[in-house]
Design a protein around this motif. Structure first.
Motif, mmCIF file in Angstrom:
data_model
loop_
_atom_site.group_PDB
_atom_site.id
_atom_site.type_symbol
_atom_site.label_atom_id
_atom_site.label_comp_id
_atom_site.label_asym_id
_atom_site.label_seq_id
_atom_site.Cartn_x
_atom_site.Cartn_y
_atom_site.Cartn_z
ATOM 1 N N ASP A 160 -2.493 -0.619 -5.610
ATOM 2 C CA ASP A 160 -4.244 -0.113 -4.858
ATOM 3 C C ASP A 160 -5.272 -1.840 -5.306
ATOM 4 O OD1 ASP A 160 -4.572 2.801 -5.978
ATOM 5 O OD2 ASP A 160 -3.054 1.874 -7.750
ATOM 6 N N VAL A 161 -4.562 -2.593 -6.116
ATOM 7 C CA VAL A 161 -5.499 -3.798 -5.822
ATOM 8 C C VAL A 161 -4.696 -4.820 -5.479
ATOM 9 C CG1 VAL A 161 -7.141 -4.988 -7.481
ATOM 10 C CG2 VAL A 161 -6.925 -2.841 -7.844
ATOM 11 N N ARG B 81 -3.468 1.272 -12.387
ATOM 12 C CA ARG B 81 -3.813 0.930 -11.111
ATOM 13 C C ARG B 81 -2.634 -0.051 -10.470
ATOM 14 N NH1 ARG B 81 -8.762 0.185 -8.500
ATOM 15 N NH2 ARG B 81 -8.996 -0.838 -10.836
ATOM 16 N N LYS C 180 0.766 -0.739 0.314
ATOM 17 C CA LYS C 180 -0.610 0.363 0.228
ATOM 18 C C LYS C 180 0.503 1.308 -0.016
ATOM 19 C CE LYS C 180 -3.489 3.139 0.339
ATOM 20 N NZ LYS C 180 -3.876 3.371 -0.965
ATOM 21 N N GLN D 57 -8.262 -2.153 -2.880
ATOM 22 C CA GLN D 57 -9.509 -3.152 -3.718
ATOM 23 C C GLN D 57 -8.776 -4.506 -3.036
ATOM 24 O OE1 GLN D 57 -10.318 -2.223 -7.554
ATOM 25 N NE2 GLN D 57 -11.680 -4.321 -7.289
ATOM 26 N N TYR D 58 -9.837 -5.377 -2.283
ATOM 27 C CA TYR D 58 -9.707 -6.619 -2.778
ATOM 28 C C TYR D 58 -10.418 -8.174 -3.507
ATOM 29 C CZ TYR D 58 -9.086 -11.124 -0.284
ATOM 30 O OH TYR D 58 -8.860 -12.826 -0.149
ATOM 31 N N VAL D 59 -9.973 -8.471 -4.075
ATOM 32 C CA VAL D 59 -11.190 -9.262 -5.067
ATOM 33 C C VAL D 59 -10.385 -10.938 -5.005
ATOM 34 C CG1 VAL D 59 -11.597 -9.599 -7.957
ATOM 35 C CG2 VAL D 59 -11.306 -6.934 -6.840
ATOM 36 N N ALA E 243 -8.674 -3.893 2.881
ATOM 37 C CA ALA E 243 -9.835 -3.015 2.685
ATOM 38 C C ALA E 243 -9.496 -2.136 4.331
ATOM 39 C CB ALA E 243 -10.856 -3.448 3.424
#
Length: 158
Positions: A41-42, A96, A36, A67-69, A62
């Motif tokens: 970003d992701v 990103r 971070k 962003q967490y996927v 979070a």
């Protein structure tokens, strides 16, 4: 300020495959914080939610404002829908920085193959070589990425 790759360089099979795409194995909390701070970003997690983790990754990501996927990749359940969900994250990230990981980097390989072939025009052997660099060791996952890419390539003019 370190780059996202430098932030995760201590992770198993950490690799910067493209300018905004870093891959590797399972990060710990300190590595996620460093990611971070370095502009990550992701976080695209390919592990099954039931797998043991070092940290509550969804909550920490979070909390850090990334962003967490989660798109679980499981042997025996390698289908187009799963691969398309992963490719959508890669394709919509734009500038990103994305960190895509599993436990070791192995499951990252199939989607990387398809992404490099379809979205970056790389030939199959070079894409496989890059996937091996990020930790791919499974023939099943390699074939998943290759077969998807072969079926989804636009026709070439003769």
């Amino acid at each position: 300020m370190p780059t996202p790759f430098e932030a995760v360089s201590g992770i198993t099979n950490a690799c910067q495959i493209l300018p905004h795409l870093v891959t590797g194995g399972q990060p710990n909390a300190a590595q996620l914080r460093a990611l971070k701070e370095a502009g990550g970003d992701v976080v695209l997690d390919l592990r099954d939610p039931m797998e043991t983790r070092l940290v509550d990754e969804p909550s920490l990501v979070a909390q850090l404002g990334m962003q967490y996927v989660n798109v679980p990749v499981r042997a025996g359940a390698l289908d187009d829908s799963t691969l398309e969900r992963i490719l959508t994250v890669f394709r919509t990230a734009g500038e990103r920085a994305v960190f895509c990981h599993c436990g070791s980097g192995n499951r990252v390989g199939g989607p990387i193959i398809a992404h490099l072939i379809l979205d970056h025009g790389m030939d199959e052997q070079d894409a496989v070589d890059q996937a091996m660099r990020v930790g791919l060791r499974s023939a099943e996952i390699m074939e998943w990425g290759l077969e998807y890419a072969r079926r989804h390539q636009p026709p070439t003019e003769s």
